[in-house]
Enzyme design. Structure first.
Site, mmCIF file in Angstrom:
data_model
loop_
_atom_site.group_PDB
_atom_site.id
_atom_site.type_symbol
_atom_site.label_atom_id
_atom_site.label_comp_id
_atom_site.label_asym_id
_atom_site.label_seq_id
_atom_site.Cartn_x
_atom_site.Cartn_y
_atom_site.Cartn_z
ATOM 1 N N SER A 179 -9.482 1.454 3.148
ATOM 2 C CA SER A 179 -8.700 2.236 2.221
ATOM 3 C C SER A 179 -7.618 1.465 1.487
ATOM 4 O O SER A 179 -7.127 1.925 0.474
ATOM 5 C CB SER A 179 -8.033 3.386 2.980
ATOM 6 O OG SER A 179 -7.111 2.870 3.929
ATOM 7 N N LYS A 221 0.853 -1.188 0.000
ATOM 8 C CA LYS A 221 0.000 0.000 0.000
ATOM 9 C C LYS A 221 0.892 1.242 0.000
ATOM 10 O O LYS A 221 1.921 1.270 0.706
ATOM 11 C CB LYS A 221 -0.874 -0.018 1.260
ATOM 12 C CG LYS A 221 -1.909 1.110 1.346
ATOM 13 C CD LYS A 221 -2.690 0.999 2.664
ATOM 14 C CE LYS A 221 -3.838 1.990 2.755
ATOM 15 N NZ LYS A 221 -4.576 1.862 4.032
ATOM 16 N N SER A 225 -9.440 -0.849 7.442
ATOM 17 C CA SER A 225 -8.892 -0.673 6.091
ATOM 18 C C SER A 225 -8.167 -1.869 5.502
ATOM 19 O O SER A 225 -7.819 -1.858 4.330
ATOM 20 C CB SER A 225 -7.955 0.538 6.056
ATOM 21 O OG SER A 225 -8.709 1.726 6.012
#
Lengths: 512, 483
Positions: free
Chosen positions: B152, B77, B176
């Site tokens: 996210s 990420k 997330s």
């Protein structure tokens, strides 16, 4: 709390040129906030070095540059030094304390928040004893906490006209200890005295180098006035940028007059922050209460609460050195020194240590006046060449204590005269050699051989018939002139007492 | 070789059936083929990946692999700092920011021989639950390209689901990792707060953030956690506790474990497909020998409110450093104040600005006690409630999300978006570990996640129960059909 002033859009003073005498109808209430850079090798929350004066941004890393993703780690040494200081001031060291974030935007602060302490400081409730006109006064210390320093802005040209500013983050993250006094100070002079005593304690503890010019020690003051005898506090004004003892006193004197005049004129004092302009000698408004920052403090989530092991505190307490005030009193009692000498000799720990180290060295004769003689040498000679409040300079003195003691022994045993000794002292300072080496090489040994000196005295007398004539007529001053001639002829090396005796002898034989 | 779990790739490397460069090439080729539609990646580091794969190949050939992750193609990420590779956080304000250092997690992955394929998409600064709110482009759900992958960490979840990374890493502040894992039909694990170093993770909410893996199965999840877990002296909040052998613990089964079923996690308005799948999964766990009893977590209903005070407060502080002075975007202006405000106005998206304003307000003098202080009290209650529950049960079992993946643009209203995390947020407030494991599909063919929550530092038991369920079912063998 450390924070650079916002650039004022109104550079002119509110009330410049106040010259009226100090007020007599108000009591002055002053509290000082002192920020001291701690003498740690690395920064408060990262491993970068803290050395002053390195090339810009050469002592930085992602942590002290506030890069995304970095985290702080507390410097144990900084905590230790702060505890040491807290104990010296008799503070209560809290078993647990917390760091908090203090927010405001300024380009020298990389994260736009400063890691400081707020509701749970490291230590609270201490005091510092100071002497005002010979009488002791106790000034309360409210709290002592740790925080990180900010970077430094470098402007291209003057602040007003600069087209660009650069940021140097070398100082960013340097450990700072903030100590807030209680509003116990009653005059600008007391404030300066407090700051001097405070600094001296830090120097004794070895926690800060106390250099106000380089910003290792910084001071802000809170000052308010109230009608004499009143017990409620007046509106306080904070003054920033007090970077010397003299400036602390001057700025406060100005501010006291400014506030007194305003009050006399029936005005109300605005709660505000003012900046001291040392060049122009006045304080000017930086921001008023309405524009005061809301620092939005909250506990620093990147650090866990700091638990202080009481055993660690005990260890630190056990290692505390004798503090300036105690040492000063001891010097007077133990060595019979005048208070002035004791004051001078205790301005730093290193200087007092130096003095006592000289005393501990063997002496040719152990006269009762030796402590005072050594004090004279340290005060008049050593402090002529070295700053007495500079721990490092004293500790690394080119003339170590045993060299000075050696020099004094040469005077005591008559090898050299006191006058020659002063020259030898300078040579010792320049070459780092000891006194016997210099005296031996340069042939400075005092001539104390009565036969050799007798010959010189005779030839001087023979060459000065007029002086002899004057002496015979009763002008005793003629003897002084002859004495000078003999000393001159021996290059100052003649033992003055012996010369005096020889002259006395020989002149007494002359028929008056 | 696509859709082979990492442990299977390691076996193949050991046997010599596959080589890391061949696998890396295959993944890079598939990224080229499908990521134009999925949008999982923000940055692909082709050359670095191939170089790492070649080094890995040398090690496998000489019989000196660095461990089971050696040669594993993984995705990170884009909130994890990578030395020399831009790290954007999905924000314009960090476009072009190239960190001079690796996050601790990245360092440990490199030291384990992992092959980093690239940096994946996210909602800007990890603020969101759909990965639509990246400043660059949205990520789509590989199971249905009209739907979101969750967020996210939607990029990493979608990458693993789409077979364009064998494993991935995300950060979980309020769900997330677990929520996109559920939406994408992969395993997602949020470890205990402090189990994994946060050093180098760009902070959203420091007291809630935790890094964790996305995996194709529980064995991989155990391997990935094992490599990144453990104390780090650069993170003062990381826990000094030994790291167990998570893989070795997996096979111990659920027989004899007590699972708590919280009533509060089955709410009105939740997708009936989700409830059905989760209840069926609980039956499977029972059939494997687990005991299930009901627990009560009444503070759950206040969690969302507390979270949306704490998170914005910490975020408003963490994001203060993006001012155009030091790195990232700078919008020039006459003076510093204007430069900073223009930079922030241009660099941050709407959701980020909303949360900065909320957080700034919550921390303001006079409001602190009413908001931040109160929220912290709620947090303490949540923590106590979990502790009380865990005194009776070993694990808590619940749905990961109330719904399956929704359509892009479907949740315009921020509040309805926030509600998506209602089952995951309490775990973050309490700092406990949680995993989402695939437990079926909706009628429309969208993945559903089962959430297992455990005691602090009890990842081993969480993974072990999830593994028992995984081994008893075959959901992991299904993959999206990418056109």
């Amino acid at each position: 709390m450390t924070e650079p002033g916002r650039i004022s859009r109104r550079p002119l003073p509110d009330r410049a040129g106040l010259t009226d005498p100090a007020p007599t109808t108000y009591d002055v209430v002053i509290g000082l906030e002192v920020h001291a850079q701690l003498l740690t090798r690395s920064k408060m929350f990262c491993g970068c070095p803290t050395t002053f004066g390195a090339a810009p941004n050469s002592q930085t890393c992602p942590v002290c540059q506030g890069m995304p993703g970095v985290l702080p780690v507390v410097n144990r040494k900084a905590v230790e030094l702060a505890i040491r200081t807290a104990l010296a001031f008799g503070c209560r060291v809290n078993p647990a304390c917390r760091f908090a974030r203090k927010h405001y935007y300024y380009p020298d602060m990389p994260k736009n928040y400063q890691i400081s302490q707020y509701e749970e400081p490291l230590a609270e409730d201490g005091h510092l004893e100071i002497d005002i006109d010979g009488a002791p006064r106790t000034i309360g210390i409210q709290r002592l906490h740790l925080e990180e320093d900010v970077g430094k802005l470098v402007h291209e040209g003057s602040l007003e006209t600069a087209q660009a500013s650069l940021v140097d983050f070398n100082r960013s993250g340097v450990p700072l200890m903030e100590t807030v006094s209680k509003p116990d100070l009653r005059s600008p002079e007391e404030a300066a005295t407090y700051l001097k005593a405070f600094r001296s304690v830090l120097l004794f503890l070895g926690v800060c180098d106390g250099n106000m010019e380089e910003g290792s020690l910084r001071c802000d003051a809170n000052v308010s006035l109230r009608p004499r005898g009143s017990t409620t506090l007046g509106t306080k004004v904070e003054i920033k940028n007090l970077n010397s003892f003299r400036n602390v006193q001057r700025a406060l004197e100005f501010e006291v007059r400014r506030q007194a005049q305003a009050l006399d004129a029936g005005e109300r004092i605005r709660q505000e922050t003012r900046l001291w302009d040392a060049d122009r000698g006045y304080t000017r408004s930086m921001r008023s209460k309405e524009y005061a920052h809301d620092y939005r403090y909250f506990p620093e989530p990147d650090l866990v609460p700091l638990r202080i092991d009481p055993r660690w505190v005990d260890e630190i307490r056990a290692g505390l050195p004798e503090l300036p005030r105690a040492r000063r009193q001891r010097f007077v009692a133990q060595y019979g020194l005048p208070a002035y000498d004791a004051d001078v000799l205790t301005q730093s720990r290193a200087l007092g240590d130096y003095y006592e180290a000289v005393l501990r060295e063997p002496a040719a004769s152990a006269g009762a006046d030796r402590p005072k003689i050594v004090s004279n040498w340290v005060m008049s000679e050593l402090l002529r060449v070295l700053p007495g409040d500079d721990e490092r300079a004293i500790e690394t003195s080119p003339i170590p204590p045993h060299h000075l003691a050696g020099l004094l022994r040469l005077i005591d045993d008559g090898t050299i005269s006191g006058r020659i000794a002063k020259d030898v002292f300078q040579k010792m300072f320049d070459s780092r050699e000891d006194a016997p080496t210099i005296v031996g090489r340069e042939g400075l040994t005092q001539v104390a051989d009565a036969t050799a000196l007798g010959g010189i005295v005779d030839s001087v007398m023979a060459a000065n018939p007029k002086a002899i004539e004057d002496f015979r007529r009763g002008k005793t001053a003629a003897k002084k002139s002859l004495f000078g001639q003999v000393m001159k002829a021996t290059g100052g090396k003649a033992n003055p007492m012996l010369v005096d005796r020889l002259l006395e002898d020989k002149l007494s034989k002359i028929q008056r | 070789m696509i859709y082979q779990p990492i442990h299977a790739l390691a076996d193949a490397y050991r046997r010599g059936d596959l080589t890391p460069p061949a696998v890396a090439e295959a993944y890079l080729a598939r990224i080229d083929a499908v990521d134009g539609r999925v949008g999982a990646y923000l940055t692909v580091v082709r050359e670095q990946a191939l170089a790492a794969a070649r080094e890995s190949e040398r090690r496998w050939r000489t019989g000196t692999p660095l461990g089971p992750l050696d040669g594993a193609p993984i995705a990170l990420k884009d909130v994890l700092c990578t030395r020399g590779v831009r790290t954007t956080c999905g924000s314009k304000i960090l476009e072009g920011f190239v960190p001079p250092y690796d996050a601790t997690v990245v360092e440990r992955l490199r030291a384990a021989g992992a092959v980093i394929l690239g940096k994946t998409n996210l909602d800007e600064f990890a603020m969101g639950s759909s990965t639509e709110h990246s400043a660059f482009h949205p990520t789509r759900n590989p199971w249905d390209l009209t739907r979101v992958p969750g967020g996210s960490s939607g990029g990493s979840a979608a990458a693993v689901a789409a077979g364009i990374a064998a494993g991935g890493f995300g950060s979980d502040t309020g769900g997330s990792i677990r929520q996109p894992a559920a939406f994408c039909g992969v395993v997602g694990l949020k470890p205990t707060y402090g189990r994994v170093s946060r050093y180098g993770l760009v902070a959203l909410a420091s007291s809630l953030d935790q890094i964790g893996p996305f995996a194709q199965d529980l064995t991989d999840a155990a391997h990935l956690l094992g490599v990144i877990a453990g104390h780090d002296r650069r993170d003062a909040t990381s826990i000094q506790a030994p790291v167990p052998d998570y893989v070795a613990e997996l096979a111990r089964g659920v027989a004899g474990l007590t699972l708590g079923l919280p009533d509060e996690y089955f709410i009105d308005g939740m997708d009936p497909d989700v409830e059905r799948a989760v209840r069926a999964a609980i039956e499977v766990l029972k059939s494997l020998g687990a005991r299930v009893e009901s627990v009560s977590l009444p503070t759950t209903k206040h969690s969302l409110a507390a979270y949306y005070v704490i998170l914005p407060a910490e975020a408003s502080s963490n994001l203060a450093r993006y001012d155009g002075v030091k790195f990232g975007l700078r919008v020039p202006a006459r003076d510093i104040v204007e430069m900073e405000s223009r930079t922030r106005a241009a660099g941050f998206g709407a959701e980020v600005k909303r949360r900065i304003m909320l957080g700034t307000y919550a921390l303001s003098a006079g409001y602190y006690d009413a908001y931040y202080g109160k929220a912290q009290s709620v947090r303490t209650l949540v923590r106590r409630e979990f502790a009380a529950a865990f005194a009776r049960v070993d694990l808590i079992v619940a749905p990961t999300t109330p719904n399956v993946a929704f359509k892009l643009g479907e949740k315009e209203d921020p509040l309805s978006m926030y509600l998506n995390d209602v089952f995951t947020i309490p775990g973050n407030l309490a700092g406990i570990p949680g995993v989402s494991v695939p437990c079926g599909f909706s009628v429309s063919g969208l993945p559903i996640g089962l959430q297992l929550l455990g005691r602090p530092l009890d990842e081993a038991r969480v993974l072990r129960a999830a593994y028992a369920y995984e081994q008893a079912t075959s959901w992991r063998t299904r993959h999206p059909e990418l056109p």
